[in-house]
Scaffold this motif. Structure first.
Motif, short mmCIF file in Angstrom:
data_model
loop_
_atom_site.label_atom_id
_atom_site.label_comp_id
_atom_site.label_asym_id
_atom_site.label_seq_id
_atom_site.Cartn_x
_atom_site.Cartn_y
_atom_site.Cartn_z
N HIS A 81 0.83 -1.20 0.00
CA HIS A 81 0.00 0.00 0.00
C HIS A 81 0.87 1.26 0.00
O HIS A 81 0.56 2.24 -0.68
CB HIS A 81 -0.92 0.01 1.22
N GLY A 84 2.17 1.96 -3.33
CA GLY A 84 1.11 2.56 -4.13
C GLY A 84 0.95 4.04 -3.82
O GLY A 84 0.72 4.85 -4.72
N TYR A 87 3.72 5.95 -5.48
CA TYR A 87 3.47 6.04 -6.92
C TYR A 87 2.47 7.15 -7.20
O TYR A 87 2.64 7.96 -8.12
CB TYR A 87 2.94 4.70 -7.42
N ASN A 286 -0.66 -4.48 -6.68
CA ASN A 286 -0.13 -3.28 -7.32
C ASN A 286 -1.20 -2.19 -7.18
O ASN A 286 -2.05 -2.01 -8.04
CB ASN A 286 0.18 -3.55 -8.80
N TRP A 287 -1.13 -1.44 -6.07
CA TRP A 287 -2.17 -0.48 -5.74
C TRP A 287 -2.01 0.87 -6.44
O TRP A 287 -2.97 1.64 -6.54
CB TRP A 287 -2.18 -0.23 -4.23
N GLY A 288 -0.81 1.18 -6.88
CA GLY A 288 -0.51 2.51 -7.38
C GLY A 288 -1.47 3.05 -8.44
O GLY A 288 -2.02 4.15 -8.29
N TYR A 291 -4.77 4.07 -6.98
CA TYR A 291 -4.71 5.29 -6.18
C TYR A 291 -4.65 6.53 -7.06
O TYR A 291 -5.27 7.56 -6.76
CB TYR A 291 -3.52 5.24 -5.21
#
Length: 389
Positions: A81, A84, A87, A286-288, A291
């Motif tokens: 997180h 992310g 990013y 892969n949260w980026g 977000y």
């Protein structure tokens, strides 16, 4: 001199009274707006937004905060997180605030409330924050709340997560090919649907290449407690399991397996660095991009409450690189299955699927809906264990 002094005193009094009146007129009585001037941030590195006095103020970037269940140094869930968040900051030029090690208790509601007073967007990143996030969202209607892994929403509160069970299935294929005892172990965090459907997917993946597989499960009732997770892993190894997977936030299971010469995978991020010769693989987040998408939509004025579910096709969910000693034929088998999942040819929860009590849960040719998966409360055939009440 005396009359002059009285005039000065009167003048200051009049100016003070005027200032109070003006401040009252300009005050913000809506607790749902950005309240950077009302209360300090719950973060040690708070970002505030200064109000302008111009008739047409320049557009401001939203203030953003994240609530973490553990530390970014956990090497797993919170780490991903936080990656992310970084990013998003780089892509949008926004510095977000973070609060880590927030328990899933009334403390969470207090902290979320503090953040809502001076932030436009609050991300709460653990399942146990769901009800607390909803409670605060109802009090701050102009703040956007986004909750990871939950299912409750409001006009100003959405949810986000992903189909990580797809990668759990692939991890199961690798485990089913690597075991020499047909005996796998699973260190489960909490007996909630999120963990249950990943355990089932792992088991189904293993059985797709090795029908004789059985899987022992131990519940730790922790998200991040390396000592407890380590003991759970050791108990599975003592039962004879020779390949483990853990739905936990630390690499403790992998490290315990490595000491016994067993293979293992973790969860959330690439944990191969902790024991490269004993590492299998595991699901990663892969949260980026999400977000960035969510914050940008708030900036554009297009944000709406939704239940977003990413998958392997859009890249929110992926599989970590394989460990050093996973053979090429196993890698190829897993990659082929991954391609079928991405294309839609393979769905993890397509029947026939039976539970470990002998009941048919998914009929042949049928596929569970996402809603049915997210409410799963049964264990697949081959899993040794029960769901604690």
């Amino acid at each position: 001199m005396k009359r002059r002094g009285q005039a000065v005193i009167f003048s200051f009094a009049l100016m003070f009274l005027l200032a109070v009146v003006l401040a009252g007129c300009g005050g913000n009585n809506n607790s749902g707006t950005n309240a950077a001037t009302e209360a300090p941030s719950a973060s040690n590195a708070g970002t505030t937004t200064e109000a302008t006095a111009t008739a047409e103020p320049a557009a401001e970037k939203p203030t953003v905060a994240f609530v973490y269940i553990g530390p970014p140094g956990d090497g797993g869930y919170t780490y991903q997180h936080d990656q992310g968040r970084l990013y998003m900051e780089q892509e949008l030029g926004i510095k977000a605030d973070t609060v880590e090690n927030v328990p899933e208790s009334a403390d969470a509601e207090r902290i979320i409330t503090e953040l809502a007073q001076n932030h436009d967007i609050v991300f709460t990143t653990s399942f146990g924050y769901m009800d607390y996030t909803l409670s605060v969202a109802q009090k701050f209607p102009n703040v956007k709340f986004l909750h990871a892994s939950g299912y409750k929403t409001a006009e100003n509160m959405g949810t986000y997560f992903g189909k990580n069970y797809q990668a759990s299935y692939l991890s199961g294929i690798a485990a089913g090919k690597m075991t020499t005892k047909n005996h796998l172990g699973y260190v489960g965090a909490f007996p909630i649907s999120e963990v249950i459907y990943n355990l089932n997917a792992f088991t189904l993946g293993a059985q797709s290449v090795n029908p004789d597989i059985k899987v022992d499960v131990v519940w730790t009732n922790t998200w991040y407690d390396p000592a407890t997770e380590r003991q759970a892993a050791i108990s599975l190894l003592d039962k004879g399991a020779d390949v483990l997977l853990a739905y936990q936030d630390s690499p403790a299971t992998l490290q315990a397996a490595a000491e016994r010469g067993a293979f293992a995978g973790g969860n959330d991020s690439d944990m191969g660095k902790y024991a490269p010769d004993n590492y299998l693989t595991n699901p990663v987040w892969n949260w980026g991009p999400y977000y960035v998408k969510a914050v940008q939509s708030v900036m554009d004025g297009t944000w709406t409450s939704e239940q977003y579910s990413g998958d392997m096709a859009d890249g929110m969910v992926d599989l970590a690189p394989f460990g050093n000693k996973v053979p090429d034929d196993v890698k190829t088998l897993v990659e082929d299955a991954k391609a079928k999942i991405i294309s839609g040819e393979l769905d993890v929860f397509t029947g026939p699927i039976s539970d470990n009590q002998g009941n048919i849960q998914v009929q042949e040719g049928q596929t569970l809906t996402l809603e049915e998966i997210l409410s799963m409360n049964w264990l697949a055939k081959g899993i040794e264990g029960t769901i604690p009440k």
